[in-house]
Motif scaffolding. Sequence first.
Motif, PDB file in Angstrom:
ATOM      1  N   ASP A   8       0.843  -1.189   0.000  1.00 28.04           N
ATOM      2  CA  ASP A   8       0.000   0.000   0.000  1.00 28.04           C
ATOM      3  C   ASP A   8       0.880   1.241   0.000  1.00 28.04           C
ATOM      4  O   ASP A   8       2.061   1.182   0.404  1.00 28.04           O
ATOM      5  CB  ASP A   8      -0.927   0.002   1.220  1.00 28.04           C
ATOM      6  CG  ASP A   8      -2.088   0.979   1.061  1.00 28.04           C
ATOM      7  OD1 ASP A   8      -2.397   1.374  -0.078  1.00 28.04           O
ATOM      8  OD2 ASP A   8      -2.687   1.343   2.092  1.00 28.04           O
ATOM      9  N   HIS A  10       0.301   5.680   0.598  1.00 25.38           N
ATOM     10  CA  HIS A  10      -0.567   6.852   0.790  1.00 25.38           C
ATOM     11  C   HIS A  10       0.267   8.120   0.676  1.00 25.38           C
ATOM     12  O   HIS A  10       1.451   8.143   1.053  1.00 25.38           O
ATOM     13  CB  HIS A  10      -1.245   6.816   2.159  1.00 25.38           C
ATOM     14  CG  HIS A  10      -2.401   5.867   2.243  1.00 25.38           C
ATOM     15  ND1 HIS A  10      -3.705   6.258   2.131  1.00 25.38           N
ATOM     16  CD2 HIS A  10      -2.433   4.522   2.406  1.00 25.38           C
ATOM     17  CE1 HIS A  10      -4.503   5.215   2.234  1.00 25.38           C
ATOM     18  NE2 HIS A  10      -3.755   4.135   2.406  1.00 25.38           N
ATOM     19  N   HIS A  42      -2.761  -1.538   6.468  1.00 20.22           N
ATOM     20  CA  HIS A  42      -3.428  -1.871   5.201  1.00 20.22           C
ATOM     21  C   HIS A  42      -2.644  -2.933   4.430  1.00 20.22           C
ATOM     22  O   HIS A  42      -3.233  -3.858   3.855  1.00 20.22           O
ATOM     23  CB  HIS A  42      -3.597  -0.622   4.333  1.00 20.22           C
ATOM     24  CG  HIS A  42      -4.572   0.369   4.905  1.00 20.22           C
ATOM     25  ND1 HIS A  42      -4.927   1.531   4.275  1.00 20.22           N
ATOM     26  CD2 HIS A  42      -5.272   0.344   6.082  1.00 20.22           C
ATOM     27  CE1 HIS A  42      -5.805   2.200   5.027  1.00 20.22           C
ATOM     28  NE2 HIS A  42      -6.008   1.500   6.130  1.00 20.22           N
TER      29      HIS A  42
END
Length: 164
Positions: A8, A10, A42
Motif C-alpha cells: 500500500d 498513501h 493496510h
Amino acid sequence: MRTGIGYDLHRLVEGRSLILGGVTIPFDKGLLGHSDADVLVHAIIDALLGAACLGNIGSLYPDTDPRYAGANSLQLLSDVRNRISDAGYEIVNIDSVIVAQSPKLNPFTSLMRDNVASILHIDSGCVSVKPKTNEGLGPEGEGLAISAQAVVLLARSLGPREVD
Ligand code: MG
C-alpha cells in the motif's frame, strides 16, 4: 501453509495525523486517506486476505462507504483476523517493510509490533516491522508518500472446524 503479500501507499499531506501500526507518530504531516490511512496495517490486511484468498481491503471495506470514514485500521485488522479464523487458518508470522524518508521510525517499531500482535492474538515475536528510507528517490524518498509491504504465513488451524 499459505503465504500472502500486501502493498500500500498513501500520500503525505499537511493537516493529518501520521498513524503507522496504530501508533500516532509526531510529525508535521500525515497520510491522506478515507480511513486513518495506516499504510502498514493496510498492507498487512491485504497480505492476510491474500493468503486466505478472501479478497482485498478495497473490496471488503470500500472507501466509498461512509462507515469507514476515519476508520481505525486496527479495527479493520481485527475483523480480518476473524475472517481468517473463520476460514480455518491461524497466523504463523508476519514480516513487513515501511518505506519513509522521514520521520525516523525505529523508535516506534516495537509499539507497532505490539499493537498488531495484540489485535491478531499472536506473539509480538511473530510480527516484524522494518523501516527503510528510499535514499531520497521516488515519491517516498522525496517525502511525498509513505508505502508499506507485508508478507504473511498462515497454517491450517486445529480449531473446532477440524475437530467437527
Ligand atoms: Mg490504504
